[in-house]
Write a protein that holds these residues in place. Structure first.
Motif, PDB file in Angstrom:
ATOM      1  N   SER A 105      63.518  82.347  82.622  1.00 25.80           N
ATOM      2  CA  SER A 105      61.590  83.026  82.137  1.00 25.80           C
ATOM      3  C   SER A 105      61.146  83.364  81.296  1.00 25.80           C
ATOM      4  CB  SER A 105      61.755  83.678  83.780  1.00 25.80           C
ATOM      5  OG  SER A 105      61.672  85.523  82.433  1.00 25.80           O
ATOM      6  N   THR A 106      59.606  83.496  81.133  1.00 21.32           N
ATOM      7  CA  THR A 106      58.475  83.810  80.048  1.00 21.32           C
ATOM      8  C   THR A 106      58.282  85.048  80.065  1.00 21.32           C
ATOM      9  OG1 THR A 106      57.510  81.485  79.832  1.00 21.32           O
ATOM     10  CG2 THR A 106      56.962  83.367  78.336  1.00 21.32           C
ATOM     11  N   VAL A 107      58.875  85.890  79.411  1.00 24.01           N
ATOM     12  CA  VAL A 107      58.811  87.194  78.915  1.00 24.01           C
ATOM     13  C   VAL A 107      56.985  87.526  79.158  1.00 24.01           C
ATOM     14  CG1 VAL A 107      58.896  89.958  77.719  1.00 24.01           C
ATOM     15  CG2 VAL A 107      60.933  88.137  78.847  1.00 24.01           C
ATOM     16  N   GLY A 108      56.454  88.060  79.405  1.00 29.07           N
ATOM     17  CA  GLY A 108      54.680  88.809  79.397  1.00 29.07           C
ATOM     18  C   GLY A 108      54.719  89.975  78.452  1.00 29.07           C
ATOM     19  N   VAL A 109      54.023  89.918  77.569  1.00 27.57           N
ATOM     20  CA  VAL A 109      53.636  91.461  77.420  1.00 27.57           C
ATOM     21  C   VAL A 109      51.983  91.739  76.851  1.00 27.57           C
ATOM     22  CG1 VAL A 109      53.608  92.091  75.035  1.00 27.57           C
ATOM     23  CG2 VAL A 109      55.339  91.330  75.558  1.00 27.57           C
ATOM     24  N   ARG A 110      51.953  93.004  76.974  1.00 27.18           N
ATOM     25  CA  ARG A 110      50.553  92.757  77.483  1.00 27.18           C
ATOM     26  C   ARG A 110      49.696  94.570  76.918  1.00 27.18           C
ATOM     27  NH1 ARG A 110      46.177  94.272  82.371  1.00 27.18           N
ATOM     28  NH2 ARG A 110      44.267  94.513  80.837  1.00 27.18           N
ATOM     29  N   ARG A 111      48.645  93.949  75.487  1.00 28.42           N
ATOM     30  CA  ARG A 111      48.675  95.282  74.509  1.00 28.42           C
ATOM     31  C   ARG A 111      47.847  95.783  74.233  1.00 28.42           C
ATOM     32  NH1 ARG A 111      52.135  92.197  69.326  1.00 28.42           N
ATOM     33  NH2 ARG A 111      53.426  91.623  71.312  1.00 28.42           N
ATOM     34  N   ASP A 112      46.325  94.957  74.496  1.00 30.64           N
ATOM     35  CA  ASP A 112      45.115  95.525  74.337  1.00 30.64           C
ATOM     36  C   ASP A 112      44.856  96.626  74.909  1.00 30.64           C
ATOM     37  OD1 ASP A 112      45.744  93.573  76.911  1.00 30.64           O
ATOM     38  OD2 ASP A 112      43.535  94.324  77.304  1.00 30.64           O
ATOM     39  N   LEU A 113      45.354  97.458  75.941  1.00 28.87           N
ATOM     40  CA  LEU A 113      44.685  98.513  76.109  1.00 28.87           C
ATOM     41  C   LEU A 113      45.579  99.864  75.222  1.00 28.87           C
ATOM     42  CD1 LEU A 113      45.012  98.364  79.899  1.00 28.87           C
ATOM     43  CD2 LEU A 113      43.592  98.234  78.652  1.00 28.87           C
ATOM     44  N   PHE A 114      46.440  98.796  74.713  1.00 30.17           N
ATOM     45  CA  PHE A 114      47.250  99.907  73.243  1.00 30.17           C
ATOM     46  C   PHE A 114      46.361 100.092  72.019  1.00 30.17           C
ATOM     47  CE2 PHE A 114      51.439 101.118  71.051  1.00 30.17           C
ATOM     48  CZ  PHE A 114      52.077 102.127  71.901  1.00 30.17           C
ATOM     49  N   PRO A 115      46.243 101.299  71.857  1.00 30.03           N
ATOM     50  CA  PRO A 115      45.497 100.895  70.159  1.00 30.03           C
ATOM     51  C   PRO A 115      46.248 100.621  69.042  1.00 30.03           C
ATOM     52  CG  PRO A 115      45.448 103.493  71.016  1.00 30.03           C
ATOM     53  CD  PRO A 115      46.061 101.776  72.160  1.00 30.03           C
ATOM     54  N   ARG A 116      47.958 101.131  69.178  1.00 28.31           N
ATOM     55  CA  ARG A 116      48.393 101.021  68.432  1.00 28.31           C
ATOM     56  C   ARG A 116      49.553 100.299  67.854  1.00 28.31           C
ATOM     57  NH1 ARG A 116      52.815 105.772  67.250  1.00 28.31           N
ATOM     58  NH2 ARG A 116      52.676 105.935  69.750  1.00 28.31           N
ATOM     59  N   ASP A 117      49.693  99.482  67.023  1.00 33.40           N
ATOM     60  CA  ASP A 117      50.205  97.959  66.584  1.00 33.40           C
ATOM     61  C   ASP A 117      52.128  98.504  67.125  1.00 33.40           C
ATOM     62  OD1 ASP A 117      51.742  95.862  65.335  1.00 33.40           O
ATOM     63  OD2 ASP A 117      51.104  96.349  63.234  1.00 33.40           O
ATOM     64  N   PRO A 118      52.365  97.994  67.833  1.00 38.66           N
ATOM     65  CA  PRO A 118      53.825  97.687  68.594  1.00 38.66           C
ATOM     66  C   PRO A 118      55.055  97.830  67.266  1.00 38.66           C
ATOM     67  CG  PRO A 118      52.562  96.789  69.868  1.00 38.66           C
ATOM     68  CD  PRO A 118      51.935  96.609  68.283  1.00 38.66           C
ATOM     69  N   HIS A 119      54.915  96.849  66.137  1.00 38.85           N
ATOM     70  CA  HIS A 119      55.665  97.050  65.113  1.00 38.85           C
ATOM     71  C   HIS A 119      55.578  98.508  64.162  1.00 38.85           C
ATOM     72  CE1 HIS A 119      56.799  92.985  65.631  1.00 38.85           C
ATOM     73  NE2 HIS A 119      55.830  92.553  66.037  1.00 38.85           N
ATOM     74  N   LYS A 120      54.610  99.399  64.437  1.00 44.20           N
ATOM     75  CA  LYS A 120      54.487 100.421  63.633  1.00 44.20           C
ATOM     76  C   LYS A 120      54.943 101.845  64.440  1.00 44.20           C
ATOM     77  CE  LYS A 120      51.258  99.128  60.354  1.00 44.20           C
ATOM     78  NZ  LYS A 120      50.234  99.270  59.559  1.00 44.20           N
ATOM     79  N   VAL A 121      54.901 101.562  65.841  1.00 39.11           N
ATOM     80  CA  VAL A 121      55.413 102.624  67.161  1.00 39.11           C
ATOM     81  C   VAL A 121      57.225 102.742  66.553  1.00 39.11           C
ATOM     82  CG1 VAL A 121      54.932 103.014  68.817  1.00 39.11           C
ATOM     83  CG2 VAL A 121      53.603 101.946  68.510  1.00 39.11           C
ATOM     84  N   PRO A 122      57.184 103.424  66.874  1.00 42.41           N
ATOM     85  CA  PRO A 122      59.340 103.750  66.738  1.00 42.41           C
ATOM     86  C   PRO A 122      59.504 103.709  68.418  1.00 42.41           C
ATOM     87  CG  PRO A 122      58.368 105.213  65.455  1.00 42.41           C
ATOM     88  CD  PRO A 122      57.083 105.217  66.348  1.00 42.41           C
ATOM     89  N   ILE A 123      60.742 103.264  68.712  1.00 42.70           N
ATOM     90  CA  ILE A 123      60.909 103.123  70.184  1.00 42.70           C
ATOM     91  C   ILE A 123      61.678 103.986  70.289  1.00 42.70           C
ATOM     92  CG2 ILE A 123      63.997 102.607  69.108  1.00 42.70           C
ATOM     93  CD1 ILE A 123      63.591  99.997  71.046  1.00 42.70           C
TER      94      ILE A 123
END
Length: 345
Positions: A272-290
């Motif tokens: 299946s195709t993994v879906g991501v929604r990030r328009d409501l999230f102001p931070r860059d996910p690549h700069k958010v520690p897991i």
């Protein structure tokens, strides 16, 4: 004397604030003050064994990374460990090699069996619980809370089944999250769902500070990973399997990011195709520690200054010692990770 103590305390606090302002941006990881997890398996019946394994595997990971049971709400619709069909009673495995019993000896299930309902789930999120509800069944979050919401079960276009008898719709879920925002019950939410047509469940979201990932797009099924011949059923779903493969290599002080986590299951692996929604999230996910969502490692400043808290007058320049340039910033280990080291699933 009280007035003197007050003014001396204010002096030290001001000096401390000035020191904290000097902490580099990469040390200040976020503005949240606490971490919570809401982990939900909505399926009953033996053939849905994999959904219980899914949720218990995520539960094990967030505990290993530092979120305590007091801040995890675990909802499990069926008790596979005690099912009479289980050839190994009191165990649940997420891999056919059976090297990790994710049921373990210290699992604390907060909502079990027929307590896992749409009503209880929505009441939990919004805080509209009945008087006398035990603390273990309450989501005691505030405006500084980062919350991981993980859902697994059977779903369709715009709904998720509970107990094969009722459904929560995407609009109901979106409205519950909006109530949480209006009541200042979260700082940021990471919404993670592993069901068929999972992306339909985040399409209606309209509240701020929500990052969402789904195991499948609308019109797609979310598939199982593999069967355990000894048990006779599928024991984990593909998306959760690959998510766990990533999480097993994360430590409490890890610098891995949410951006990396969002890419854990490419289509050739998940089907299946993994879906991501990030328009409501102001931070860059690549700069958010897991660890902002899967752990409980909060911004802790070490080694900048130490303060002499004793009352000593007159105040001298030796009261606060600045850190030397060659000294390094670091985080203290907050959890005995070595106790949980094992082979990855």
């Amino acid at each position: 004397m009280r007035a003197l103590l007050f003014f001396v305390t204010i002096f030290y606090v001001n000096e401390y604030v000035q020191a904290v302002r000097q902490i580099p941006d990469d040390i200040l990881r976020g503005n949240h003050t606490n971490n919570w997890a809401v982990l939900v398996d909505t399926s009953r019946f033996w053939f849905n064994y994999r959904h219980v394994a899914n949720v218990l595997s995520i539960y094990r990971s967030v505990k290993r990374l530092g979120i305590p049971d007091s801040q995890i709400i675990l909802m499990v619709a069926d008790d596979m460990a005690c099912n009479p069909r289980n050839p190994r009673p009191a165990t649940v495995f997420n891999h056919r090699k059976q090297h990790i019993n994710v049921y373990g000896d210290d699992v604390e299930v907060d909502y079990r069996g027929y307590e896992v309902t749409v009503e209880n789930f929505v009441r939990l999120l919004t805080g509209r619980l009945f008087p006398g509800t035990p603390r273990s069944k309450q989501l005691l979050t505030d405006e500084g809370s980062n919350i991981l919401v993980y859902l697994t079960g059977h779903g369709g276009d715009g709904f998720l089944k509970f107990q094969d008898s009722e459904e929560v719709t995407s609009q109901e879920l979106a409205d519950a999250l909006e109530q949480m925002w209006q009541k200042r019950r979260y700082h940021e939410i990471f919404f993670m769902i592993d069901t068929c047509q999972a992306a339909s469940m985040y399409e209606k979201f309209y509240s701020p500070n929500i990052l969402a990932v789904a195991s499948s797009l609308v019109g797609e099924d979310s598939l199982s990973h593999h069967v355990d011949p000894a048990i006779g059923v599928y024991i984990i779903d593909r998306y959760t399997f690959h998510a766990l493969h990533f999480l097993e290599r994360v430590s409490p002080d890890s610098m891995k990011t949410m951006g990396e986590f969002l890419a854990v299951c490419p289509k050739q692996e998940c089907i299946s195709t993994v879906g991501v929604r990030r328009d409501l999230f102001p931070r860059d996910p690549h700069k958010v520690p897991i660890t902002d969502f899967f752990g409980s490692l909060r911004p802790v400043e070490l080694g900048i200054n130490y303060l002499n808290v004793s009352i000593a007058l007159p105040l001298t320049e030796n009261t606060i010692r600045p850190v030397k340039q060659e000294e390094k910033y670091h985080y203290a280990q907050q959890f005995p990770t070595h106790l949980f080291q094992t082979r990855a699933t």
